[in-house]
Motif scaffolding. Structure first.
Motif, PDB file in Angstrom:
ATOM      1  N   TRP A  59      -0.031   6.365  13.981  1.00 42.80           N
ATOM      2  CA  TRP A  59      -0.033   4.907  13.904  1.00 42.80           C
ATOM      3  C   TRP A  59       0.464   4.273  15.193  1.00 42.80           C
ATOM      4  O   TRP A  59      -0.061   3.236  15.625  1.00 42.80           O
ATOM      5  CB  TRP A  59       0.777   4.409  12.696  1.00 42.80           C
ATOM      6  N   SER A  94      -6.859  -8.484  10.520  1.00 41.02           N
ATOM      7  CA  SER A  94      -6.729  -7.041  10.297  1.00 41.02           C
ATOM      8  C   SER A  94      -5.277  -6.593  10.439  1.00 41.02           C
ATOM      9  O   SER A  94      -4.840  -5.702   9.712  1.00 41.02           O
ATOM     10  CB  SER A  94      -7.660  -6.242  11.215  1.00 41.02           C
ATOM     11  N   ASN A  98      -3.273  -4.823   7.539  1.00 39.54           N
ATOM     12  CA  ASN A  98      -2.674  -3.518   7.837  1.00 39.54           C
ATOM     13  C   ASN A  98      -1.203  -3.512   7.429  1.00 39.54           C
ATOM     14  O   ASN A  98      -0.748  -2.590   6.756  1.00 39.54           O
ATOM     15  CB  ASN A  98      -2.827  -3.219   9.335  1.00 39.54           C
ATOM     16  N   TRP A  99      -0.482  -4.523   7.845  1.00 37.33           N
ATOM     17  CA  TRP A  99       0.953  -4.594   7.540  1.00 37.33           C
ATOM     18  C   TRP A  99       1.213  -4.763   6.046  1.00 37.33           C
ATOM     19  O   TRP A  99       2.241  -4.333   5.544  1.00 37.33           O
ATOM     20  CB  TRP A  99       1.593  -5.729   8.305  1.00 37.33           C
ATOM     21  N   TRP A 101      -0.421  -3.393   3.565  1.00 35.73           N
ATOM     22  CA  TRP A 101      -0.734  -2.216   2.763  1.00 35.73           C
ATOM     23  C   TRP A 101       0.514  -1.438   2.352  1.00 35.73           C
ATOM     24  O   TRP A 101       0.647  -1.060   1.183  1.00 35.73           O
ATOM     25  CB  TRP A 101      -1.720  -1.300   3.500  1.00 35.73           C
ATOM     26  N   ILE A 118      -7.018  -1.905   1.185  1.00 36.38           N
ATOM     27  CA  ILE A 118      -7.438  -1.118   2.351  1.00 36.38           C
ATOM     28  C   ILE A 118      -8.944  -1.242   2.582  1.00 36.38           C
ATOM     29  O   ILE A 118      -9.403  -1.159   3.723  1.00 36.38           O
ATOM     30  CB  ILE A 118      -6.969   0.349   2.248  1.00 36.38           C
ATOM     31  N   LEU A 121      -9.144  -4.295   4.527  1.00 36.87           N
ATOM     32  CA  LEU A 121      -8.725  -3.963   5.893  1.00 36.87           C
ATOM     33  C   LEU A 121      -9.886  -3.321   6.650  1.00 36.87           C
ATOM     34  O   LEU A 121     -10.162  -3.690   7.790  1.00 36.87           O
ATOM     35  CB  LEU A 121      -7.506  -3.032   5.864  1.00 36.87           C
ATOM     36  N   TRP A 122     -10.565  -2.384   6.013  1.00 38.04           N
ATOM     37  CA  TRP A 122     -11.688  -1.706   6.643  1.00 38.04           C
ATOM     38  C   TRP A 122     -12.745  -2.726   7.080  1.00 38.04           C
ATOM     39  O   TRP A 122     -13.233  -2.680   8.208  1.00 38.04           O
ATOM     40  CB  TRP A 122     -12.278  -0.679   5.678  1.00 38.04           C
ATOM     41  N   TYR A 146      -9.230   3.782  15.213  1.00 36.52           N
ATOM     42  CA  TYR A 146      -8.561   2.990  14.184  1.00 36.52           C
ATOM     43  C   TYR A 146      -9.429   2.923  12.933  1.00 36.52           C
ATOM     44  O   TYR A 146      -8.961   3.178  11.814  1.00 36.52           O
ATOM     45  CB  TYR A 146      -8.265   1.602  14.746  1.00 36.52           C
ATOM     46  N   VAL A 150      -8.430   4.628   9.322  1.00 35.66           N
ATOM     47  CA  VAL A 150      -8.361   3.802   8.111  1.00 35.66           C
ATOM     48  C   VAL A 150      -9.406   4.271   7.098  1.00 35.66           C
ATOM     49  O   VAL A 150      -9.154   4.242   5.890  1.00 35.66           O
ATOM     50  CB  VAL A 150      -8.489   2.299   8.445  1.00 35.66           C
TER      51      VAL A 150
END
Length: 169
Positions: A59, A94, A98-99, A101, A118, A121-122, A146, A150
């Motif tokens: 990460w 994004s 991300n944060w 999740w 997620i 996010l994708w 990335y 993911v």
């Protein structure tokens, strides 16, 4: 020196959110007492799940590359006022997803909701890559790892959710 501040800030931003999220993750993955099993450790995970120690360096690398890619778009697209405005908004979306999740998955233990999140996010990463490409194709290509990570994390999340429905939402 000032020429380095913007790329450094762009690289640090995603790492700050990731670092803060690690507190939530750490609390659920590391026992507070010897011999104790945490909620996360007790979950049935897929055989292909990487070891826990791998996630922080992966990460960190991804956050640094994402940050630099965002700087490239900011620089080449006229900042927040120019053609970079929409790509940077996609990137910001994004980052927020991300944060978000880690708390959904680890703190609230909502595995199904984490899987839905997620997937969002994708999609936001794909939108970010497409919009970055319009400003700086290299910045879009930098995000390929990335998206790959993911994608892999999404499969893991799905398997954990499926294998632990009796424990979760």
């Amino acid at each position: 020196m000032a020429n380095y501040l913007k790329p450094v800030a762009a690289i640090l931003l995603p790492n700050i959110g990731g670092y803060l999220g690690s507190f939530v993750t750490r609390a659920q993955t590391r026992p507070s007492k010897p011999g104790e099993i945490t909620w996360y450790q007790a979950l049935k995970k897929p055989s292909f799940q990487p070891p826990s120690w791998l996630f922080p360096p992966v990460w960190t690398g991804l956050f640094c590359s994402m940050g630099y890619a965002s700087y490239m778009v900011y620089r080449d697209g006229g900042g927040f006022e120019g053609e970079a405005a929409l790509p940077l908004a996609c990137y910001g979306t994004s980052l927020v997803l991300n944060w978000a999740w880690s708390p959904i998955f680890f703190k609230y233990k909502k595995l199904g909701l984490a899987f839905a999140e997620i997937l969002g996010l994708w999609g936001s990463i794909v939108a970010t890559m497409a919009s970055f490409y319009q400003v700086n194709p290299t910045a879009a290509y930098i995000l390929i790892p990335y998206l790959g990570w993911v994608s892999f994390a999404s499969v893991i999340n799905f398997c954990i959710w499926r294998n632990n429905k009796d424990r979760t939402d």
